[in-house]
Enzyme design. Sequence first.
Site, PDB file in Angstrom:
ATOM      1  N   SER A 102       0.816  -1.209   0.000  1.00 19.64           N
ATOM      2  CA  SER A 102       0.000   0.000   0.000  1.00 19.64           C
ATOM      3  C   SER A 102       0.856   1.269   0.000  1.00 19.64           C
ATOM      4  O   SER A 102       1.574   1.545  -0.945  1.00 19.64           O
ATOM      5  CB  SER A 102      -0.958  -0.040   1.195  1.00 19.64           C
ATOM      6  OG  SER A 102      -1.916   0.968   1.125  1.00 19.64           O
ATOM      7  N   ASP A 145      -2.409   6.544  -3.258  1.00 27.15           N
ATOM      8  CA  ASP A 145      -1.270   5.861  -2.657  1.00 27.15           C
ATOM      9  C   ASP A 145      -0.794   4.765  -3.603  1.00 27.15           C
ATOM     10  O   ASP A 145      -1.308   4.618  -4.718  1.00 27.15           O
ATOM     11  CB  ASP A 145      -1.621   5.314  -1.271  1.00 27.15           C
ATOM     12  CG  ASP A 145      -2.633   4.187  -1.318  1.00 27.15           C
ATOM     13  OD1 ASP A 145      -3.366   4.085  -2.317  1.00 27.15           O
ATOM     14  OD2 ASP A 145      -2.702   3.400  -0.356  1.00 27.15           O
ATOM     15  N   ASP A 198      -1.095   1.605  -3.939  1.00 21.59           N
ATOM     16  CA  ASP A 198      -1.965   0.555  -4.496  1.00 21.59           C
ATOM     17  C   ASP A 198      -3.341   1.065  -4.892  1.00 21.59           C
ATOM     18  O   ASP A 198      -4.198   0.287  -5.307  1.00 21.59           O
ATOM     19  CB  ASP A 198      -2.082  -0.633  -3.536  1.00 21.59           C
ATOM     20  CG  ASP A 198      -2.949  -0.353  -2.323  1.00 21.59           C
ATOM     21  OD1 ASP A 198      -3.014   0.820  -1.898  1.00 21.59           O
ATOM     22  OD2 ASP A 198      -3.547  -1.299  -1.787  1.00 21.59           O
ATOM     23  N   ASP A 253      -5.926   2.422  -3.234  1.00 21.64           N
ATOM     24  CA  ASP A 253      -7.157   2.339  -2.446  1.00 21.64           C
ATOM     25  C   ASP A 253      -7.363   3.564  -1.561  1.00 21.64           C
ATOM     26  O   ASP A 253      -8.365   3.666  -0.858  1.00 21.64           O
ATOM     27  CB  ASP A 253      -7.220   1.045  -1.627  1.00 21.64           C
ATOM     28  CG  ASP A 253      -6.138   0.931  -0.568  1.00 21.64           C
ATOM     29  OD1 ASP A 253      -5.267   1.828  -0.496  1.00 21.64           O
ATOM     30  OD2 ASP A 253      -6.160  -0.059   0.192  1.00 21.64           O
TER      31      ASP A 253
END
Length: 445
Positions: free
Chosen positions: A101, A240, A242, A244
């Site tokens: 992440s 960010d 990833d 999400d």
Amino acid sequence: MSKKYFGTDGIRGRVGEYPITPDFMLKLGWAAGKAFRRQGICRVLVGKDTRISGYMFESVLEAGLSAAGADVLLLGPMPTPAIAYLTRTFHAEAGIVISASHNPHYDNGIKFFSGQGTKLPDELELVIEELLDNPMTVVDSAQLGKVSRINDAAGRYIEFCKSSVPTGTSFAGLKMVVDCAHGATYKVAPNVFRELGAEVAVLAAQPNGLNINDRCGSTDIVALQAEVLMQRADLGVAFDGDGDRVLMVDHTGAVVDGDELLFLIARDMHEHGKLQGGVVGTLMSNLGLELALQDMGIPFVRAKVGDRYVMAELLARNWQLGGEGSGHIVCCHHSTTGDGIIAALQVLRALKHRGQRLAEARQGMRKFPQVLVNVRYAGDKDPVGHPVVQEACERVTEQMAGRGRVLLRKSGTEPLVRVMVEGDDESQVRLHADNLAKIVSDVCA
């Protein structure tokens, strides 16, 4: 029964340090494949962000899953919410994301989605952990899982994101800067906004495996602020690594966090009769969000920190909208997990409805000063439950006399205690937070 490996958002850590090692990930792929196959033949989607170690872990997970007899569909670099969506549309039994992440490139991790695109239930994570204790075996050659690549994943996801706003929606005339954090959104996010008519300048969309989240993205928004001012853009959007999470920057360079974005979406849905039930925040959500929603008659409840807990609360109440100040925003009527691109589109649509710039629209919510201090600890200590810490928290709460709140919690992914103090007097809030952090640190010493 407590879990040994799975935290609040899967398994995460430093690459090369157990359990983020190739041998463990091989065994994890096998154990997951065994668990998923209990209903018979199964397919598992595997996607990743752009960090260099993702290629190594993709290979060993693929091998472990195949050894357990699970077919594997490889998506390559794709946002986490895209993997949740594609797991559903491919009717796969599960999806796996290789990502840490918002963490630096030297970290990585694994998280799983069910066939419905939701986070795995705790019970299934426990089954996988139990299987990890068994010797690894390989199915007969004729039963080995097949591995293939999906080449049109990005196009499928772009169309899905665009479908979250009504047909005919156009953001023509909007000038925006998009910061992709050199991460998983770099192929898709700019195209989504461009195809809906916006003029898009792009930052941090040249991943090299090492630069993910490095001085860019939603965890370091300084470059986006500068670019928005230089370009004289209407706003900036930061994801960010990833994809999400999302944060925004208004035309003055001011940061608009997840609580404010959640407010903008909730107000728009409420004004147009689209909001089902209320809004779910977390223990860390700003008190200003709760009061602003309260003024509109919108119910608000707090879940534990983590988008999986926000989602669980939404499902339990049959509500549609929830999120966190960090920028995890869940729109259940569109997606089964936090989706930065879809959340950004809902905010843009809200601004279009009101005919306002972001700087104006955000004025409907007054944020309370909130100070968060992270205190690192070692070993199995429980500093949060220590009597000295508890007494200090009670003392601060009494001193704030109903004008604020105190929250201490252990991180689910790192050995940290997060000390949060919120109130109407910023100087007092910071003083209380620093004092509590010192007490926690002393207890941990």
